[in-house]
Motif scaffolding. Structure first.
Motif, short mmCIF file in Angstrom:
data_model
loop_
_atom_site.label_atom_id
_atom_site.label_comp_id
_atom_site.label_asym_id
_atom_site.label_seq_id
_atom_site.Cartn_x
_atom_site.Cartn_y
_atom_site.Cartn_z
N ARG A 29 2.00 1.07 -2.21
CA ARG A 29 1.59 1.31 -0.82
C ARG A 29 0.83 2.63 -0.71
O ARG A 29 -0.19 2.71 -0.01
N TYR A 30 1.31 3.66 -1.38
CA TYR A 30 0.68 4.97 -1.30
C TYR A 30 -0.70 4.96 -1.96
O TYR A 30 -1.63 5.64 -1.50
N ASP B 73 1.46 -7.86 4.03
CA ASP B 73 1.18 -9.14 3.40
C ASP B 73 1.79 -9.22 2.01
O ASP B 73 2.47 -10.19 1.66
N VAL B 74 1.58 -8.19 1.19
CA VAL B 74 2.00 -8.22 -0.21
C VAL B 74 3.48 -7.89 -0.37
O VAL B 74 4.18 -8.54 -1.15
N LEU B 75 3.97 -6.89 0.35
CA LEU B 75 5.33 -6.38 0.14
C LEU B 75 6.35 -6.91 1.14
O LEU B 75 7.55 -6.75 0.93
N GLY B 76 5.87 -7.52 2.24
CA GLY B 76 6.79 -8.09 3.22
C GLY B 76 7.33 -7.05 4.19
O GLY B 76 7.04 -5.85 4.10
N TYR B 77 8.17 -7.52 5.11
CA TYR B 77 8.76 -6.63 6.11
C TYR B 77 9.95 -7.32 6.77
O TYR B 77 10.13 -8.54 6.65
N MET B 78 10.75 -6.53 7.48
CA MET B 78 11.82 -7.07 8.31
C MET B 78 12.01 -6.18 9.52
O MET B 78 12.18 -4.96 9.37
N LEU C 115 -6.10 -1.06 4.26
CA LEU C 115 -5.28 -0.63 5.40
C LEU C 115 -3.80 -0.92 5.18
O LEU C 115 -3.43 -2.03 4.82
N VAL C 116 -2.95 0.09 5.40
CA VAL C 116 -1.50 -0.11 5.31
C VAL C 116 -0.87 0.16 6.66
O VAL C 116 -1.35 0.97 7.45
N ASN C 117 0.22 -0.52 6.91
CA ASN C 117 0.95 -0.36 8.17
C ASN C 117 1.86 0.85 8.12
O ASN C 117 2.01 1.58 9.09
N ARG C 118 2.49 1.07 6.97
CA ARG C 118 3.45 2.16 6.83
C ARG C 118 2.76 3.32 6.11
O ARG C 118 2.49 3.25 4.91
N VAL C 119 2.47 4.39 6.83
CA VAL C 119 1.70 5.51 6.31
C VAL C 119 2.63 6.68 6.00
O VAL C 119 3.50 7.03 6.81
N GLU D 239 -5.52 -3.98 -9.18
CA GLU D 239 -6.16 -2.66 -9.24
C GLU D 239 -5.12 -1.54 -9.12
O GLU D 239 -5.14 -0.57 -9.88
N ALA D 240 -4.21 -1.68 -8.16
CA ALA D 240 -3.20 -0.65 -7.94
C ALA D 240 -2.23 -0.56 -9.11
O ALA D 240 -1.86 0.54 -9.56
N LEU D 241 -1.81 -1.71 -9.64
CA LEU D 241 -0.87 -1.71 -10.77
C LEU D 241 -1.48 -1.06 -12.00
O LEU D 241 -0.76 -0.45 -12.81
#
Length: 295
Positions: A53-54, A97-102, A69-73, A191-193
């Motif tokens: 995410r970072y 989308d990739v990591l999910g949420y609750m 764009l990320v939701n959690r900054v 790319e991130a991995l």
């Protein structure tokens, strides 16, 4: 048929320390796990997910590309949400989308009860498409500890110790692109991995490079990864004899594999003889996977 991406990564070697900030007495400890009848250090899947995410956040700040764009900054100290209601359900933000949420809500009133008399809350949940294993050190932990002191006044001196581990780490992921709202995001995941850095509590007192020295990708219709933790240390490099045996036995098809990075002498040639796509560099292999058709 549904396509899956499975991958295993071995990081560059470094000196891990202070990766949780937790202590036992005055010793700052590393997380540990019993593995192969010995004690190894480990880094949580949550730390790897944070690093993903970072990475996307930094890429957006650098390029302005809304694909990142990320939701959690994260601002270096706290988290800020752009949309705590998750109204778009992962369409806009890559981390949702990739990591999910609750988003779990408490019952609005005492009258909110189900047929069994239990209070009903509300929850908006999206299961993450990306699964991440714990990272486990390639070498067992021998108990290395440094001892230090802080404070300049004789009556106010604090003695403390820090566990250290010179090692590389291995971890695996699994991703089904069809579970993503936007399938093209798989390229940004790869790319991130291939470029992770802030993993495992990298505080300012030490630096650990979590980018891969070896990457094994498997693109397949098989939902079982079959490549988790296939690397073993061999001198300064890594042996993938376990992977070679699975290709030789037919459990893994050679044309499903894309491999990049450093491995033990002779193994690159063995894999190529089976028809495996082997690249000298991790980034070169990652670019091949990114360019694939995932529709």
């Amino acid at each position: 048929m549904t396509k899956h991406l499975h991958a295993t990564f071995v990081t560059h070697i470094g000196i891990a320390a202070n990766n949780r900030g937790e202590t036992e007495g005055n010793i700052t400890t590393l997380q540990k796990i019993m593995w192969k009848n010995d004690l190894y250090t480990t880094v949580s899947a949550e730390a790897i997910r944070f690093a993903l995410r970072y990475y996307w956040q930094q890429q957006y700040e650098r390029t302005g590309d809304e694909a990142y764009l990320v939701n959690r900054v994260y601002d270096g100290q706290t988290y800020q949400w752009k949309d705590e209601s998750f109204a778009d359900e992962g369409e806009l933000y890559i981390d949702d989308d990739v990591l999910g949420y609750m988003d779990a809500k408490a019952p609005k009133s005492d009258s909110s009860e189900d047929s069994k008399g239990k209070k009903k809350g509300a929850a908006k949940v999206r299961r993450g498409a990306l699964e991440v294993s714990r990272a486990v050190s390639l070498l067992p932990f021998l108990g290395e500890t440094s001892f230090n002191s802080k404070g300049g006044v004789k009556t106010n001196t604090s003695l403390y110790g820090t566990e250290m581990h010179a090692t590389s780490y291995q971890y695996s992921i699994s991703l089904t692109p069809q579970q993503l709202k936007r399938k093209e995001r798989i390229a940004l995941v790869v790319e991130a991995l291939a470029s992770l850095h802030y993993v495992g509590g990298n505080q300012s007192r030490f630096l650990f490079d979590f980018s891969p020295q070896l990457a094994v990708f498997r693109i397949t219709h098989d939902p079982a990864p079959r490549i988790l933790f296939v690397a073993e240390p061999e001198g300064d490099l890594y042996s993938v004899q376990t992977l070679i045996k699975r290709v030789e036995s037919g459990d893994i098809a050679a044309d499903e594999l894309v491999i990049g990075g450093e491995m033990a002498a002779g193994e690159r040639e063995q894999l190529q003889q089976f028809g495996v796509k082997v690249h000298k560099g991790v980034l070169e292999a990652a670019n091949v996977v990114k360019a694939m058709d995932w529709t």
